[in-house]
Motif scaffolding. Structure first.
Motif, mmCIF file in Angstrom:
data_model
loop_
_atom_site.group_PDB
_atom_site.id
_atom_site.type_symbol
_atom_site.label_atom_id
_atom_site.label_comp_id
_atom_site.label_asym_id
_atom_site.label_seq_id
_atom_site.Cartn_x
_atom_site.Cartn_y
_atom_site.Cartn_z
ATOM 1 N N PRO A 181 9.947 -6.310 -12.529
ATOM 2 C CA PRO A 181 11.315 -5.947 -12.154
ATOM 3 C C PRO A 181 12.262 -6.026 -13.350
ATOM 4 N N ASN A 182 13.425 -5.408 -13.217
ATOM 5 C CA ASN A 182 14.439 -5.472 -14.272
ATOM 6 C C ASN A 182 14.915 -6.906 -14.457
ATOM 7 N N PRO A 183 15.412 -7.235 -15.658
ATOM 8 C CA PRO A 183 15.892 -8.597 -15.902
ATOM 9 C C PRO A 183 16.992 -9.023 -14.928
ATOM 10 N N THR A 184 16.931 -10.284 -14.524
ATOM 11 C CA THR A 184 17.946 -10.890 -13.653
ATOM 12 C C THR A 184 18.346 -12.218 -14.261
ATOM 13 N N GLY A 185 19.206 -12.936 -13.590
ATOM 14 C CA GLY A 185 19.598 -14.262 -14.058
ATOM 15 C C GLY A 185 20.999 -14.249 -14.628
ATOM 16 N N ASN A 186 21.245 -15.160 -15.560
ATOM 17 C CA ASN A 186 22.581 -15.339 -16.116
ATOM 18 C C ASN A 186 22.609 -15.107 -17.616
ATOM 19 N N VAL A 187 23.805 -14.799 -18.081
ATOM 20 C CA VAL A 187 24.069 -14.654 -19.501
ATOM 21 C C VAL A 187 25.288 -15.513 -19.832
ATOM 22 N N ILE A 188 25.259 -16.101 -21.036
ATOM 23 C CA ILE A 188 26.420 -16.857 -21.512
ATOM 24 C C ILE A 188 27.081 -16.042 -22.609
ATOM 25 N N PHE A 189 28.349 -15.724 -22.422
ATOM 26 C CA PHE A 189 29.142 -15.079 -23.473
ATOM 27 C C PHE A 189 29.715 -16.180 -24.348
ATOM 28 N N GLN A 249 31.440 -18.517 -21.382
ATOM 29 C CA GLN A 249 31.578 -18.096 -19.988
ATOM 30 C C GLN A 249 30.204 -17.641 -19.497
ATOM 31 N N THR A 250 29.742 -18.196 -18.378
ATOM 32 C CA THR A 250 28.458 -17.813 -17.794
ATOM 33 C C THR A 250 28.697 -16.802 -16.671
ATOM 34 N N VAL A 251 27.936 -15.703 -16.709
ATOM 35 C CA VAL A 251 28.094 -14.619 -15.740
ATOM 36 C C VAL A 251 26.701 -14.179 -15.277
ATOM 37 N N ALA A 252 26.576 -13.833 -13.997
ATOM 38 C CA ALA A 252 25.317 -13.321 -13.452
ATOM 39 C C ALA A 252 25.132 -11.863 -13.852
ATOM 40 N N LEU A 253 23.888 -11.504 -14.190
ATOM 41 C CA LEU A 253 23.563 -10.113 -14.506
ATOM 42 C C LEU A 253 23.521 -9.271 -13.234
ATOM 43 N N THR A 254 23.889 -8.014 -13.380
ATOM 44 C CA THR A 254 23.642 -7.012 -12.352
ATOM 45 C C THR A 254 22.376 -6.292 -12.792
ATOM 46 N N ALA A 255 21.310 -6.394 -11.986
ATOM 47 C CA ALA A 255 20.018 -5.818 -12.372
ATOM 48 C C ALA A 255 20.117 -4.303 -12.469
ATOM 49 N N PRO A 281 42.569 -11.260 -28.096
ATOM 50 C CA PRO A 281 42.493 -11.991 -29.363
ATOM 51 C C PRO A 281 43.737 -11.764 -30.227
ATOM 52 N N THR A 282 44.075 -12.803 -31.002
ATOM 53 C CA THR A 282 45.226 -12.726 -31.904
ATOM 54 C C THR A 282 44.819 -12.878 -33.362
ATOM 55 N N ALA A 283 43.533 -13.121 -33.595
ATOM 56 C CA ALA A 283 43.017 -13.270 -34.962
ATOM 57 C C ALA A 283 41.558 -12.803 -34.978
ATOM 58 N N ASN A 284 41.026 -12.584 -36.187
ATOM 59 C CA ASN A 284 39.614 -12.200 -36.305
ATOM 60 C C ASN A 284 38.753 -13.181 -35.528
ATOM 61 N N MET A 285 37.680 -12.676 -34.981
ATOM 62 C CA MET A 285 36.792 -13.513 -34.176
ATOM 63 C C MET A 285 35.393 -12.911 -34.193
ATOM 64 N N SER A 286 34.465 -13.556 -33.528
ATOM 65 C CA SER A 286 33.108 -13.019 -33.380
ATOM 66 C C SER A 286 32.582 -13.422 -32.008
ATOM 67 N N PHE A 287 31.508 -12.786 -31.621
ATOM 68 C CA PHE A 287 30.966 -13.026 -30.295
ATOM 69 C C PHE A 287 29.480 -12.722 -30.287
ATOM 70 N N LYS A 288 28.790 -13.311 -29.322
ATOM 71 C CA LYS A 288 27.388 -12.980 -29.051
ATOM 72 C C LYS A 288 27.080 -13.381 -27.624
ATOM 73 N N ALA A 289 26.013 -12.798 -27.090
ATOM 74 C CA ALA A 289 25.603 -13.088 -25.718
ATOM 75 C C ALA A 289 24.220 -13.727 -25.728
ATOM 76 N N GLU A 290 24.049 -14.695 -24.850
ATOM 77 C CA GLU A 290 22.777 -15.414 -24.726
ATOM 78 C C GLU A 290 22.231 -15.196 -23.318
ATOM 79 N N TYR A 291 21.147 -14.427 -23.215
ATOM 80 C CA TYR A 291 20.470 -14.224 -21.933
ATOM 81 C C TYR A 291 19.584 -15.439 -21.686
ATOM 82 N N LEU A 292 19.707 -16.049 -20.510
ATOM 83 C CA LEU A 292 18.983 -17.285 -20.213
ATOM 84 C C LEU A 292 17.565 -17.062 -19.707
ATOM 85 N N GLY A 293 17.160 -15.801 -19.492
ATOM 86 C CA GLY A 293 15.811 -15.514 -19.030
ATOM 87 C C GLY A 293 15.688 -15.674 -17.527
#
Length: 166
Positions: free
Chosen positions: A94-102, A117-123, A136-148
């Protein structure tokens, strides 16, 4: 007499595996043979396992849904993660499910403390999730962590910088 052997296996590559079990036990000069997958009463089928893998990537989107890498200070944006199966993952998984942390950082290179911020995936194909809006008011960066999930291992996307101009 019962003979059981448990085999634990993991794989770093998507695909499928089949495991056949057989044993010969000598009892009072008589050899008893058992084998999986031979369709004889009391014998089980061969074991099979589908192996999956996924990628995770994230984009920052403006209010209109367009991907941005530079915004004016105070512009409302949000993260969107895409978790997709890797080539070679069997269609039966099946397609990936679970949560991701932004993870959002106040640095341009994903270092230091993060606001999470933890959010549930929509499969789906790919599976997706959206973070809450932020400005944002200044330069920043981001990444997402899929929890599997039960089929896919955890994965972290690349660090993505966002340039913020006055």
């Amino acid at each position: 007499l019962e003979f059981r052997r448990v085999l634990f296996r993991s794989s770093t590559a998507p695909g499928s595996s089949s495991v056949k079990a057989k044993t010969d036990v000598l009892v009072g000069g008589l050899t008893l043979h058992r084998e999986s997958g031979d369709a004889k009463p009391g014998d089980s089928a061969d074991a099979s396992k589908l192996w999956a893998d996924a990628t995770a990537r994230t984009d920052i989107l403006n209010a209109a849904g367009g991907v941005v890498t530079t915004v004016v200070s105070g512009t409302v944006v949000h993260d969107k993660v895409f978790v997709d199966r890797l080539a070679g993952t069997p269609a039966g998984v099946p397609n990936p499910t679970g949560n991701v942390i932004f993870h959002r950082y106040t640095t341009i290179d994903c270092t230091g403390a993060a606001t999470d911020q933890t959010v549930a995936l929509t499969a789906g194909a790919p599976s997706t999730a959206l973070s809450a809006d932020f400005a944002p008011t200044a330069n920043m960066s981001f990444k997402a962590e899929y929890l599997g999930d039960a089929n896919y291992p955890a994965r972290t996307g690349a660090c993505e910088p966002l340039t913020v101009t006055p």
